[in-house]
Design an enzyme around this catalytic site. Structure first.
Site, PDB file in Angstrom:
ATOM      1  N   GLU A 107      10.655 -24.585  21.288  1.00  0.00           N
ATOM      2  CA  GLU A 107      11.097 -23.352  20.783  1.00  0.00           C
ATOM      3  C   GLU A 107      11.531 -22.649  22.221  1.00  0.00           C
ATOM      4  O   GLU A 107      10.919 -22.965  23.489  1.00  0.00           O
ATOM      5  CB  GLU A 107      10.125 -22.571  20.246  1.00  0.00           C
ATOM      6  N   LYS A 147       6.432 -23.211  23.388  1.00  0.00           N
ATOM      7  CA  LYS A 147       7.320 -21.779  23.430  1.00  0.00           C
ATOM      8  C   LYS A 147       7.813 -21.872  24.844  1.00  0.00           C
ATOM      9  O   LYS A 147       7.466 -22.282  25.970  1.00  0.00           O
ATOM     10  CB  LYS A 147       6.346 -20.548  23.293  1.00  0.00           C
ATOM     11  N   LYS A 207      12.124 -28.018   5.103  1.00  0.00           N
ATOM     12  CA  LYS A 207      13.392 -28.142   5.985  1.00  0.00           C
ATOM     13  C   LYS A 207      14.039 -29.478   5.343  1.00  0.00           C
ATOM     14  O   LYS A 207      13.523 -30.632   4.824  1.00  0.00           O
ATOM     15  CB  LYS A 207      13.060 -28.493   7.364  1.00  0.00           C
ATOM     16  N   LYS A 231       0.189 -19.493   5.661  1.00  0.00           N
ATOM     17  CA  LYS A 231      -0.519 -19.813   6.835  1.00  0.00           C
ATOM     18  C   LYS A 231      -0.554 -18.846   7.739  1.00  0.00           C
ATOM     19  O   LYS A 231       0.388 -17.815   7.600  1.00  0.00           O
ATOM     20  CB  LYS A 231       0.134 -21.187   7.863  1.00  0.00           C
ATOM     21  N   HIS A 252       6.137 -24.129   5.989  1.00  0.00           N
ATOM     22  CA  HIS A 252       7.633 -24.097   5.695  1.00  0.00           C
ATOM     23  C   HIS A 252       8.543 -25.462   6.187  1.00  0.00           C
ATOM     24  O   HIS A 252       9.315 -25.749   5.924  1.00  0.00           O
ATOM     25  CB  HIS A 252       8.119 -22.899   6.254  1.00  0.00           C
ATOM     26  N   ARG A 263       0.972  -1.206  -0.115  1.00  0.00           N
ATOM     27  CA  ARG A 263      -0.048  -0.069   0.043  1.00  0.00           C
ATOM     28  C   ARG A 263       0.738   1.458   0.115  1.00  0.00           C
ATOM     29  O   ARG A 263       0.268   2.184  -0.342  1.00  0.00           O
ATOM     30  CB  ARG A 263      -0.903  -0.259   1.251  1.00  0.00           C
ATOM     31  N   HIS A 294       2.414 -27.783  11.086  1.00  0.00           N
ATOM     32  CA  HIS A 294       3.644 -28.201  11.055  1.00  0.00           C
ATOM     33  C   HIS A 294       3.764 -29.750  11.573  1.00  0.00           C
ATOM     34  O   HIS A 294       4.233 -30.618  11.040  1.00  0.00           O
ATOM     35  CB  HIS A 294       4.610 -27.502  11.936  1.00  0.00           C
TER      36      HIS A 294
HETATM   37  C1  BG6 Z   1       5.257 -20.581  12.577  1.00  0.00           C
HETATM   38  C2  BG6 Z   1       4.582 -20.343  14.112  1.00  0.00           C
HETATM   39  O1  BG6 Z   1       4.664 -21.224  11.630  1.00  0.00           O
HETATM   40  O2  BG6 Z   1       6.651 -21.457  12.823  1.00  0.00           O
HETATM   41  C3  BG6 Z   1       5.755 -19.843  14.986  1.00  0.00           C
HETATM   42  O3  BG6 Z   1       3.632 -19.461  13.472  1.00  0.00           O
HETATM   43  C4  BG6 Z   1       6.734 -20.602  15.135  1.00  0.00           C
HETATM   44  O4  BG6 Z   1       4.904 -19.738  16.011  1.00  0.00           O
HETATM   45  C5  BG6 Z   1       7.393 -20.956  13.739  1.00  0.00           C
HETATM   46  O5  BG6 Z   1       7.700 -19.843  16.028  1.00  0.00           O
HETATM   47  C6  BG6 Z   1       8.608 -22.172  14.129  1.00  0.00           C
HETATM   48  O6  BG6 Z   1       9.237 -22.058  12.741  1.00  0.00           O
HETATM   49  P1  BG6 Z   1      10.762 -22.676  12.943  1.00  0.00           P
HETATM   50  O7  BG6 Z   1      11.254 -22.865  11.342  1.00  0.00           O
HETATM   51  O8  BG6 Z   1      11.639 -21.652  13.431  1.00  0.00           O
HETATM   52  O9  BG6 Z   1      10.723 -24.025  13.734  1.00  0.00           O
END
Ligand code: BG6
Length: 484
Positions: free
Chosen positions: A216, A331, A182, A148, A178, A51, A240
């Protein structure tokens, strides 16, 4: 052993949301790295669309900054970045109006592949898709990439699929997860289906259970608004972890082709048994020393959203009947460590007697960090003193095996964007897969809401709430330690 790089066809990639976070952190740096590797040719066009008022030169400055911050490396200094910037342009486009679309069309080259990356809120997917069709950009050879969250539940995912289907064929829609990009995740398929060794044992007769952990260390700070409406189930499990489960559990597809692979993954999701509350543990991180709690991070003292989830699920099919799959993600856990562990059953009889202890083969597929695989085998402890057994790892660590070039392993986004240009959908989710995954998660979430379920608190830096440990202990099993 450096990876073989095959340049992709000339392309024009338009990034809607080209000034946003995802574009800056992942998409643009990823494209730059592929440019450095020689996979993106110099005649490619990468056009940011958003935008804001911006000239090409201003957008190039933004791209240069993003690349320096998130792709780094020598290439920025040796002039490659300047070359890459000549591929970059910008168009101010109104996603809900007419502004900028004709100018955008004029930039695209007829003999290039046309790809449109929707790095915007899902609420805009329909508007953009409609305009791409209206302005003649939704032609046979164009494709769209959507990020997503793909929906919030089954109803919204179906609505999104229906909206996109009005303007694009399923073969043109690339839904990104994603995790599928990997390196180790793809290696999982190579190891399973490229070797004779594992497949005969890959079933309930020989496998005791499977654990999938995506841990994480980061909290949700900065993304609280989005995350608090999603939680770990929607943010990680529905996509995932579900995809990892599919690749571990699926039947061998007849060919490594998009629909053959996706048909098999879909069968796995559909074979998942419905869940009951005692199969799930939800957690929420507490405050630590000098660290905010989850509720502080999302600015809601009564939030009931989970930042951690552990669950045990079953697949009702011949291969897996009786083998539990334990999934957990969270997390602010003790380490950033993601792995899949296939824990094989005990040998049916120990000729070494009970004093030899219990030994099991475990195949560990490490997603991150230290990508690689490890097979635990039982051997005799070296030296005199009788037959004492010990477990040692047969280690295939990518970093060691491939030497310094292993650092050049493309990041998930790089690989997936190149697949979009090549027109290969194998590593993208099909619409029916996404819907089936929501159909499984929806009743679980509805159950929490109906019961006003409150997640268990856990300490930051821990392995999650104690109840998650109990989920395994009750079955006489235990989680693997969360460690890199
Ligand atoms: C994302 C989530 O799709 O994947 C995040 O929305 C998460 O919350 C992330 O932190 C983790 O991805 P990666 O590649 O760092 O394991």
């Amino acid at each position: 052993m450096p990876s073989r790089v095959i340049p992709v066809d000339p392309f024009d990639l338009v990034i809607f949301g080209g000034t946003g976070d995802l574009a800056r952190r992942k998409i643009l740096p990823g494209l730059f790295r592929r440019f450095c590797a020689g996979q993106v040719r110099k005649d490619a066009q990468i056009i940011g669309a958003a935008r804001s008022d911006m000239t090409d030169a201003e957008y190039r400055a933004l791209v240069a900054e993003a690349v320096r911050e998130f792709a780094g490396g020598r290439a920025c200094e040796d002039g490659t970045l300047d070359e890459f910037l000549t591929c970059i342009g910008y168009e101010k486009v109104d996603a809900k109006g007419e502004g900028g679309w004709r100018e955008l069309c004029a930039r695209l080259k007829d003999d290039h592949v046309h790809a449109f990356y929707f790095s915007v809120a899902p609420g805009l997917f329909g508007d953009i898709a409609e305009r791409l069709r209206h302005f003649g950009l939704a032609h046979e050879d164009s494709r769209i990439v959507v990020e997503k969250p793909f929906g919030h539940d089954l109803g919204s995912a179906r609505a999104l699929n229906a909206t996109l289907a009005q303007h694009f064929d399923e073969t043109q829609i690339y839904r990104i997860d994603h995790y599928l990009g990997k390196e180790t995740v793809q290696n999982l398929m190579a190891v399973r289906f490229g070797n004779m060794l594992f497949e005969p044992l890959w079933n309930a007769q020989y496998v005791d259970h499977i654990q999938i952990t995506v841990a994480e260390t980061v909290g949700v700070g900065g993304r609280g608004g989005y995350y608090d409406k999603s939680g770990a189930m929607r943010d990680m499990v529905q996509n995932h972890l579900m995809q990892l489960l599919c690749l571990i559990a699926m039947e061998p597809p007849a060919r490594f082709e998009p629909d053959a692979v996706r048909d098999e993954k879909l069968k796995v999701i559909r074979a998942l048994d419905p869940m009951t509350p005692h199969q799930i543990v939800r957690g929420q991180y507490d405050a630590g020393i000098g660290e905010p709690s989850y509720r502080d991070d999302v600015d809601d003292a009564r939030s009931k959203t989970e930042s951690f989830i552990a669950l045990k699920c079953h697949l009702s099919n011949w291969r897996w009947a009786g083998t539990p799959f334990y999934l957990r993600t969270g997390k602010k856990l003790r380490d950033r460590a993601s792995e899949i562990a296939v824990v094989f059953k005990d040998a049916p009889h120990s000729i070494f007697g009970s004093e030899a202890g219990r030994h099991r083969n475990i195949l560990t597929i490490r997603l991150q960090p230290n990508e690689g695989m490890e097979l635990g085998v039982t051997i005799k402890e070296p030296g005199p003193g009788g037959m004492r057994l010990m477990d040692v790892p047969l280690d295939m660590s990518f970093a060691e095996e491939f030497g310094p070039e292993a650092e050049e392993v493309p990041d998930a986004y790089e690989r997936l964007i190149m697949d979009v240009i090549r027109g290969n959908q194998t590593l993208f989710m099909r619409g029916d897969e996404v819907e089936a995954a929501w159909a499984w998660t929806d009743p679980v979430i509805a159950g929490w809401e109906a019961r006003s379920d409150v997640p268990k608190p856990y300490d930051p830096g821990s392995s999650g709430p104690d109840d998650a440990l109990m989920l395994m202990h009750r079955d006489g099993r235990k989680w693997r330690e969360i460690r890199p």
